[in-house]
Motif scaffolding. Structure first.
Motif, PDB file in Angstrom:
ATOM      1  N   UNK A  58       0.896  -1.039  -0.092  1.00 25.50           N
ATOM      2  CA  UNK A  58      -0.283  -0.046   0.211  1.00 25.50           C
ATOM      3  C   UNK A  58       1.073   1.194  -0.566  1.00 25.50           C
ATOM      4  N   UNK A  59       0.805   1.528  -1.160  1.00 24.06           N
ATOM      5  CA  UNK A  59       1.414   2.372  -0.801  1.00 24.06           C
ATOM      6  C   UNK A  59       1.003   4.663  -1.065  1.00 24.06           C
ATOM      7  N   UNK A  60       1.298   5.541  -0.605  1.00 26.64           N
ATOM      8  CA  UNK A  60       0.765   6.603   0.078  1.00 26.64           C
ATOM      9  C   UNK A  60       1.762   7.892  -0.595  1.00 26.64           C
ATOM     10  N   UNK A  61       1.061   9.070  -0.921  1.00 28.70           N
ATOM     11  CA  UNK A  61       2.167  10.232  -1.082  1.00 28.70           C
ATOM     12  C   UNK A  61       1.351  11.073  -0.784  1.00 28.70           C
ATOM     13  N   UNK A  62       2.381  12.300  -0.418  1.00 23.11           N
ATOM     14  CA  UNK A  62       1.825  13.688  -0.174  1.00 23.11           C
ATOM     15  C   UNK A  62       2.911  14.971  -0.934  1.00 23.11           C
ATOM     16  N   UNK A  63       2.485  16.368  -1.495  1.00 20.65           N
ATOM     17  CA  UNK A  63       3.366  16.679  -1.523  1.00 20.65           C
ATOM     18  C   UNK A  63       2.728  18.290  -1.152  1.00 20.65           C
ATOM     19  N   UNK A  64       3.682  18.763  -0.913  1.00 20.14           N
ATOM     20  CA  UNK A  64       3.195  20.247  -0.169  1.00 20.14           C
ATOM     21  C   UNK A  64       4.978  21.545  -0.341  1.00 20.14           C
ATOM     22  N   UNK A  78      -0.673   6.952   7.295  1.00 23.96           N
ATOM     23  CA  UNK A  78       0.499   5.652   7.447  1.00 23.96           C
ATOM     24  C   UNK A  78       0.144   4.962   9.001  1.00 23.96           C
ATOM     25  N   UNK A  79      -0.645   5.998   9.839  1.00 24.60           N
ATOM     26  CA  UNK A  79      -1.210   5.633  10.700  1.00 24.60           C
ATOM     27  C   UNK A  79      -2.310   4.688  10.709  1.00 24.60           C
ATOM     28  N   UNK A  80      -3.044   5.790  10.237  1.00 22.97           N
ATOM     29  CA  UNK A  80      -4.688   5.479   9.110  1.00 22.97           C
ATOM     30  C   UNK A  80      -4.228   3.820   8.222  1.00 22.97           C
ATOM     31  N   UNK A  81      -2.925   3.650   7.306  1.00 24.86           N
ATOM     32  CA  UNK A  81      -3.226   2.074   7.070  1.00 24.86           C
ATOM     33  C   UNK A  81      -2.943   1.325   7.774  1.00 24.86           C
ATOM     34  N   UNK A 145      -9.882   4.204   3.333  1.00 23.28           N
ATOM     35  CA  UNK A 145      -9.160   4.384   3.213  1.00 23.28           C
ATOM     36  C   UNK A 145      -9.315   6.104   2.427  1.00 23.28           C
ATOM     37  N   UNK A 146      -9.866   5.857   1.779  1.00 25.98           N
ATOM     38  CA  UNK A 146      -9.966   6.921  -0.324  1.00 25.98           C
ATOM     39  C   UNK A 146     -10.265   7.778   0.895  1.00 25.98           C
ATOM     40  N   UNK A 147     -11.562   7.752   1.414  1.00 25.49           N
ATOM     41  CA  UNK A 147     -12.673   8.591   2.017  1.00 25.49           C
ATOM     42  C   UNK A 147     -12.063   9.555   3.217  1.00 25.49           C
ATOM     43  N   UNK A 148     -11.119   9.433   3.930  1.00 27.06           N
ATOM     44  CA  UNK A 148      -9.898   9.350   5.276  1.00 27.06           C
ATOM     45  C   UNK A 148      -8.832   9.837   4.182  1.00 27.06           C
ATOM     46  N   UNK A 149      -8.901  10.182   3.357  1.00 29.91           N
ATOM     47  CA  UNK A 149      -8.447  11.322   2.210  1.00 29.91           C
ATOM     48  C   UNK A 149      -6.553  10.600   2.681  1.00 29.91           C
ATOM     49  N   UNK A 150      -6.359   9.455   2.409  1.00 32.42           N
ATOM     50  CA  UNK A 150      -5.303   8.641   2.181  1.00 32.42           C
ATOM     51  C   UNK A 150      -5.044   9.051   0.846  1.00 32.42           C
ATOM     52  N   UNK A 151      -4.883   8.696   0.201  1.00 35.24           N
ATOM     53  CA  UNK A 151      -4.036   8.851  -1.785  1.00 35.24           C
ATOM     54  C   UNK A 151      -2.787   7.792  -1.703  1.00 35.24           C
TER      55      UNK A 151
END
Length: 242
Positions: A58-64, A78-81, A145-151
């Motif tokens: 399960x790969x997730x990403x963020x940018x800013x 990561x905690x949500x996953x 997970x998607x609904x919780x904002x995990x990309x």
């Protein structure tokens, strides 16, 4: 007379030589044919088996533009996953949380001036389990997970779009599959010999072939996406005929 007699004797000697040579040639061909009396057959065996191990990334990403903000967002994801996976019944031994990675895009040698965000981060959690059905079911239920904002990312983000199913007990299946291919070849050889009016002799040569593993989607190779694996082997045997 002497010349005529000499020519006659020479002709007789040449004829006798040709006859002897022809006799030996015919004997050689007969031995060759007898020694080459054989039949080559191919034995086929196929079997569909269930995978016995699954690896799901399960790969997730963020940018800013704020390093700390991107890092904290990834840690929250990561905690949500991990929480999601634990609610699905996976234990700590089945989970592997990889270190978070945050990259400063402006610090790269070939940085683009029009980059919208300076920092790009990625995190990964791996599930490694012999409980194939549970992994497959969890991969189909990631909507929370998607609904919780995990990309959640896919192949392009360094992760996998779904679990990869493996067959680690291959050696336990290999021997019975090869035995089936051998039986199949022997049956064909017996049938051929009977139709040819001959008897099947001992085995002269054998090539067990390569066991190919494919998915159940019709492809000739296994990319790991199919839970069911199709094993196929074609073995070649040469038997003597009597």
């Amino acid at each position: 007379m002497n010349n005529a007699l000499s020519r006659l004797i020479a002709a007789l000697l040449v004829g006798a030589g040709i006859a002897v040579a022809g006799f030996h040639v015919s004997q050689g061909l007969e031995r060759f044919r007898m020694s080459d009396r054989s039949v080559t057959v191919k034995g086929l065996a196929e079997k569909d088996v269930e995978s016995d191990f699954a690896v799901w990334t399960l790969s997730f990403r963020r940018a800013g533009n704020d390093f700390s903000g991107v890092q904290q967002a990834l840690a929250g994801d990561r905690d949500k996953v991990l929480a999601f996976l634990k609610t699905r019944g996976f234990t700590a031994e089945e989970l592997d949380a990889r270190p978070l990675q945050v990259q400063d895009l402006f610090a790269r040698e070939y940085a683009q001036g029009n980059t919208p965000f300076r920092f790009n981060g990625i995190g990964q959690v791996l599930v490694k389990s012999p409980r194939v059905a549970e992994v497959d079911a969890a991969a189909r239920a990631v909507d929370p997970l998607i609904q919780a904002g995990v990309q959640l990312g896919g192949e392009n983000e360094g992760g996998r779009s779904g679990p990869r199913f493996q067959l680690r007990g291959f050696n336990d299946i290999k021997a019975p599959l090869l035995a089936e291919a051998t039986r199949n070849a022997r049956e064909q050889a017996d049938k051929f010999a009977a139709e040819a009016g001959a008897q099947l002799g001992p085995l002269k040569n054998a090539n067990q072939g390569v066991i190919r593993i494919a998915g159940d989607d019709g492809n000739d190779f296994d990319d790991g996406s199919s839970r069911t694996k199709r094993l196929r082997v074609v073995s070649t045997f040469e038997y003597e005929l009597r």
